[in-house]
Design a protein around this motif. Structure first.
Motif, PDB file in Angstrom:
ATOM      1  N   UNK A  40     -20.330 114.496  37.725  1.00  0.00           N
ATOM      2  CA  UNK A  40     -19.310 115.248  38.435  1.00  0.00           C
ATOM      3  C   UNK A  40     -19.366 114.967  39.922  1.00  0.00           C
ATOM      4  N   UNK A  41     -18.193 114.969  40.534  1.00  0.00           N
ATOM      5  CA  UNK A  41     -18.061 114.760  41.973  1.00  0.00           C
ATOM      6  C   UNK A  41     -17.291 115.942  42.536  1.00  0.00           C
ATOM      7  N   UNK A  42     -17.851 116.581  43.541  1.00  0.00           N
ATOM      8  CA  UNK A  42     -17.181 117.696  44.199  1.00  0.00           C
ATOM      9  C   UNK A  42     -16.981 117.346  45.663  1.00  0.00           C
ATOM     10  N   UNK A  43     -15.735 117.270  46.093  1.00  0.00           N
ATOM     11  CA  UNK A  43     -15.412 116.911  47.467  1.00  0.00           C
ATOM     12  C   UNK A  43     -13.979 117.307  47.775  1.00  0.00           C
ATOM     13  N   UNK A  53     -16.066 107.758  41.699  1.00  0.00           N
ATOM     14  CA  UNK A  53     -15.907 107.784  40.235  1.00  0.00           C
ATOM     15  C   UNK A  53     -15.835 106.381  39.649  1.00  0.00           C
ATOM     16  N   UNK A  54     -15.293 105.424  40.395  1.00  0.00           N
ATOM     17  CA  UNK A  54     -15.244 104.037  39.918  1.00  0.00           C
ATOM     18  C   UNK A  54     -16.621 103.391  39.896  1.00  0.00           C
ATOM     19  N   UNK A  55     -17.520 103.839  40.758  1.00  0.00           N
ATOM     20  CA  UNK A  55     -18.847 103.222  40.887  1.00  0.00           C
ATOM     21  C   UNK A  55     -19.914 103.901  40.031  1.00  0.00           C
ATOM     22  N   UNK A  56     -19.662 105.126  39.580  1.00  0.00           N
ATOM     23  CA  UNK A  56     -20.652 105.828  38.772  1.00  0.00           C
ATOM     24  C   UNK A  56     -20.749 105.217  37.378  1.00  0.00           C
ATOM     25  N   UNK A  57     -21.947 105.082  36.881  1.00  0.00           N
ATOM     26  CA  UNK A  57     -22.198 104.542  35.546  1.00  0.00           C
ATOM     27  C   UNK A  57     -22.304 105.707  34.571  1.00  0.00           C
ATOM     28  N   UNK A  58     -21.136 106.282  34.249  1.00  0.00           N
ATOM     29  CA  UNK A  58     -21.080 107.432  33.351  1.00  0.00           C
ATOM     30  C   UNK A  58     -19.848 107.317  32.477  1.00  0.00           C
ATOM     31  N   UNK A  59     -19.948 107.835  31.261  1.00  0.00           N
ATOM     32  CA  UNK A  59     -18.826 107.787  30.336  1.00  0.00           C
ATOM     33  C   UNK A  59     -17.646 108.605  30.797  1.00  0.00           C
ATOM     34  N   UNK A  60     -17.900 109.753  31.378  1.00  0.00           N
ATOM     35  CA  UNK A  60     -16.863 110.625  31.912  1.00  0.00           C
ATOM     36  C   UNK A  60     -17.284 111.066  33.299  1.00  0.00           C
ATOM     37  N   UNK A  61     -16.346 111.020  34.237  1.00  0.00           N
ATOM     38  CA  UNK A  61     -16.601 111.499  35.595  1.00  0.00           C
ATOM     39  C   UNK A  61     -15.597 112.617  35.878  1.00  0.00           C
ATOM     40  N   UNK A  62     -16.106 113.797  36.131  1.00  0.00           N
ATOM     41  CA  UNK A  62     -15.266 114.940  36.468  1.00  0.00           C
ATOM     42  C   UNK A  62     -15.151 115.046  37.980  1.00  0.00           C
ATOM     43  N   UNK A  63     -13.981 115.420  38.465  1.00  0.00           N
ATOM     44  CA  UNK A  63     -13.767 115.590  39.903  1.00  0.00           C
ATOM     45  C   UNK A  63     -13.354 117.037  40.161  1.00  0.00           C
ATOM     46  N   UNK A  64     -14.146 117.715  40.972  1.00  0.00           N
ATOM     47  CA  UNK A  64     -13.924 119.107  41.379  1.00  0.00           C
ATOM     48  C   UNK A  64     -13.811 120.072  40.198  1.00  0.00           C
ATOM     49  N   UNK A  65     -14.407 119.713  39.102  1.00  0.00           N
ATOM     50  CA  UNK A  65     -14.534 120.575  37.933  1.00  0.00           C
ATOM     51  C   UNK A  65     -15.630 119.972  37.063  1.00  0.00           C
ATOM     52  N   UNK A  66     -15.988 120.619  35.991  1.00  0.00           N
ATOM     53  CA  UNK A  66     -16.964 120.021  35.088  1.00  0.00           C
ATOM     54  C   UNK A  66     -16.720 120.501  33.670  1.00  0.00           C
ATOM     55  N   UNK A 100     -10.269 109.479  34.573  1.00  0.00           N
ATOM     56  CA  UNK A 100     -10.676 110.334  35.685  1.00  0.00           C
ATOM     57  C   UNK A 100      -9.842 111.588  35.578  1.00  0.00           C
ATOM     58  N   UNK A 101     -10.494 112.730  35.484  1.00  0.00           N
ATOM     59  CA  UNK A 101      -9.794 113.995  35.420  1.00  0.00           C
ATOM     60  C   UNK A 101      -9.804 114.632  36.792  1.00  0.00           C
TER      61      UNK A 101
END
Length: 107
Positions: A40-43, A53-66, A100-101
Motif C-alpha cells: 500500500x502507498x499512502x500519499x 506502484x509501478x516499481x513495487x514488486x507486489x501482486x496488488x498495490x493499493x493507493x490511499x486505501x488497503x 492500480x486501485x
C-alpha cells in the motif's frame, strides 16, 4: 526489521520513516523481501503514488486505501507469494501488472 520481511496474514501494517524525497530508498527497502502479495502507498501526490506502484514488486498495490478489491478481479503475488494469478484468464507468464486501485476522497 523482521516483521517487514515476512508474509504476515493478519491485521499488521508496517509504517516506516524515510528521508524526505528518498523514494528510491523506500522502494529498495520495500522490495528487499522474498514475498510480494500486496502493498500500500499512502500519499497526497498521485504522481508519486503511481511511480511507486509501478516499481513495487507486489501482486496488488493499493493507493490511499488497503484491501479494497473486487472479489471477481484476478489476484496473486510476486516472488514466493503464490503461483500465478487466481481468476486470471491469461497465462501467468503473460501478466506483468495487475491493476492500480485509486481511492479518490472528496473533501
Amino acid at each position: 526489521m523482521y516483521i517487514a520481511q515476512e508474509e504476515s496474514f493478519g491485521p499488521v501494517m508496517v509504517i516506516s520513516k524515510f528521508k524526505n524525497g528518498d523514494v528510491d530508498g523506500v522502494l529498495q527497502r520495500a522490495n528487499a523481501t522474498e514475498y510480494g502479495l500486496a502493498s500500500g502507498v499512502f500519499t497526497k501526490d498521485i504522481s508519486k503514488a503511481l511511480y511507486i506502484s509501478e516499481k513495487l514488486e507486489a501482486g496488488t498495490v493499493f493507493i490511499n486505501t488497503y484491501n479494497k478489491t473486487d472479489v471477481a478481479a484476478p489476484f496473486g503475488g510476486f516472488k514466493l507469494s503464490g503461483f500465478g494469478k487466481d481468476l486470471g484468464k491469461l497465462s501467468p507468464s503473460l501478466i506483468s501488472c495487475l491493476s492500480v486501485l485509486i481511492n479518490e476522497r472528496s473533501t
